[in-house]
Scaffold this active site. Structure first.
Site, PDB file in Angstrom:
ATOM      1  N   TRP A  85     -27.187   6.386  25.516  1.00  0.00           N
ATOM      2  CA  TRP A  85     -25.827   6.180  25.007  1.00  0.00           C
ATOM      3  C   TRP A  85     -24.902   7.341  25.340  1.00  0.00           C
ATOM      4  CZ3 TRP A  85     -24.471   1.551  24.467  1.00  0.00           C
ATOM      5  CH2 TRP A  85     -25.379   0.580  24.024  1.00  0.00           C
TER       6      TRP A  85
ATOM      7  N   ASP B 208     -20.816  11.007  18.374  1.00  0.00           N
ATOM      8  CA  ASP B 208     -21.115   9.578  18.236  1.00  0.00           C
ATOM      9  C   ASP B 208     -22.252   9.439  17.225  1.00  0.00           C
ATOM     10  OD1 ASP B 208     -21.938   6.965  18.392  1.00  0.00           O
ATOM     11  OD2 ASP B 208     -22.298   6.953  20.544  1.00  0.00           O
TER      12      ASP B 208
ATOM     13  N   LYS C  50     -25.406  -0.605  11.883  1.00  0.00           N
ATOM     14  CA  LYS C  50     -26.689   0.055  11.654  1.00  0.00           C
ATOM     15  C   LYS C  50     -26.813   0.514  10.196  1.00  0.00           C
ATOM     16  CE  LYS C  50     -26.493   1.439  16.477  1.00  0.00           C
ATOM     17  NZ  LYS C  50     -27.449   0.479  17.037  1.00  0.00           N
TER      18      LYS C  50
END
Length: 370
Positions: free
Chosen positions: A109, A182, A206
């Site tokens: 990511w 992030d 999440k």
């Protein structure tokens, strides 16, 4: 095998939502706040819905200890949208291509964020921090990161959901360095010192709630001089000024996220939640480490508590493991297509008894096929 009625969803996202929250949403689905209509039918600009947003902001400030000089934004587009929004909002007005930025590469990511930033900046300092030590992946300490002192900002991802790599060290750089994090897979799961960051962003699916919302926490001084050409839907100043209501948001996702955040507060706050997450992840890692049947290739100090990938020495058993796991009501354990293997995501909503059930099954499976 005794009958197992409870289902445990180890999905990396959209992930498990607390049963208590789902039951409340079910109860209120057609009659929210005794108004004889659903939350989905209420205007996002109404006082009733704005009260949901205000409650969520208030509880987030309490849970995360967000200082007064920060704004809370709810946006569209998930974390991928922020891969573009961050450079567009923060880089120089006059010539965006001449700006220098630091991007820390720790896994899938963070690399995706880097690739997106390259569209807006041609002077990116990529800091690769993964190294091998005793056949394990280990993250370089922040003091060894090759930071460019002229960079506009530094971007990193504290938890890589695919790779199962976590950075627990928090930034201690110069105040002149804007740190962007992030936190999609770790927000609300552990304590964070917000004031060490210029921007924190996290997609919702999440630990916040269902998919469809992106949380952004931004220091107020970064809202000045934002580029005029930033799309309004991603322009942080416009989103702040409109109370995240520049256009119609995903109201149902915001409503459910508010219920999840209320649930987290009722559990006793982030410190208690973090303690439970440490207990859950340690339990699973202890089973993996106790045998040569299962393998995790991340150094112990950089193992994720949220996303635990592992493999079976005999890789031919992976598909069988997943099939038999479902007989024990253990779902969504398939590893990401990039790495394969097995992955268990242990977000806040995963109860301890779910991890206990998984570890029991792992021991049974090893005894049967090891």
């Amino acid at each position: 095998m005794h009958e197992i009625t409870e289902i445990y969803n180890f999905s990396p996202g959209p992930s498990m939502i607390p049963k208590k929250v789902l039951l409340q949403a079910k109860k209120e689905f057609c009659n929210w706040n005794n108004k004889n209509k659903s939350i989905m039918e209420i205007s996002h600009r109404s006082e009733e819905f704005i009260s949901v947003i205000q409650e969520m902001k208030k509880n987030l400030k309490i849970l995360l200890n967000i200082p007064d000089n920060y704004e809370i934004i709810f946006s569209h587009g998930g974390a991928r949208g922020q891969f573009s929004a961050v450079p567009m909002n923060l880089l120089n007005n006059n010539n965006i291509k001449k700006n220098q930025v630091d991007y820390v590469n720790s896994g899938y990511w963070s690399n995706c964020a880097t690739q997106e930033a390259m569209k807006y900046c041609n002077n990116i300092n990529i800091i690769n921090i993964n190294k091998m030590k005793h056949n394990k992946i280990k993250i370089s300490s922040m003091k060894d990161w090759n930071i460019n002192n002229n960079s506009k900002y530094l971007h990193y991802c504290p938890n890589e959901t695919i790779n199962g790599i976590a950075i627990y060290e928090e930034p201690f750089f110069s105040d002149d360095i804007i740190v962007v994090g992030d936190f999609s897979s770790t927000i609300l799961s552990q304590n964070i010192c917000i004031k060490k960051y210029g921007i924190i962003y996290a997609s919702s699916q999440k630990n916040i709630g269902p998919s469809g919302v992106t949380l952004i926490i931004i220091r107020k001084n970064l809202l000045k001089n934002i580029n005029f050409y930033v799309p309004s839907i991603l322009n942080y100043k416009i989103l702040v000024d409109s109370n995240s209501m520049f256009n119609t948001p995903n109201t149902f996702s915001l409503y459910l996220s508010n219920l999840v955040i209320r649930w987290l507060k009722q559990l006793g706050g982030i410190s208690k939640i973090e303690k439970k997450n440490i207990e859950k992840s340690n339990m699973l890692y202890n089973v993996i480490d106790s045998t040569d049947f299962y393998i995790n290739n991340i150094d112990k100090c950089n193992r994720s508590r949220m996303n635990i990938p592992f493999r079976i020495v005999d890789s031919r058993l992976h598909s069988l493991f997943l099939i038999e796991a479902e007989k024990y009501r253990l779902y969504s354990l398939k590893g990401h297509s990039i790495l394969g293997g097995i992955r268990a995501s242990l977000y806040n909503a995963m109860p301890l008894k779910g991890v206990i059930q998984l570890t029991k099954f792992m021991k049974i499976f090893e005894k049967k096929y090891g």
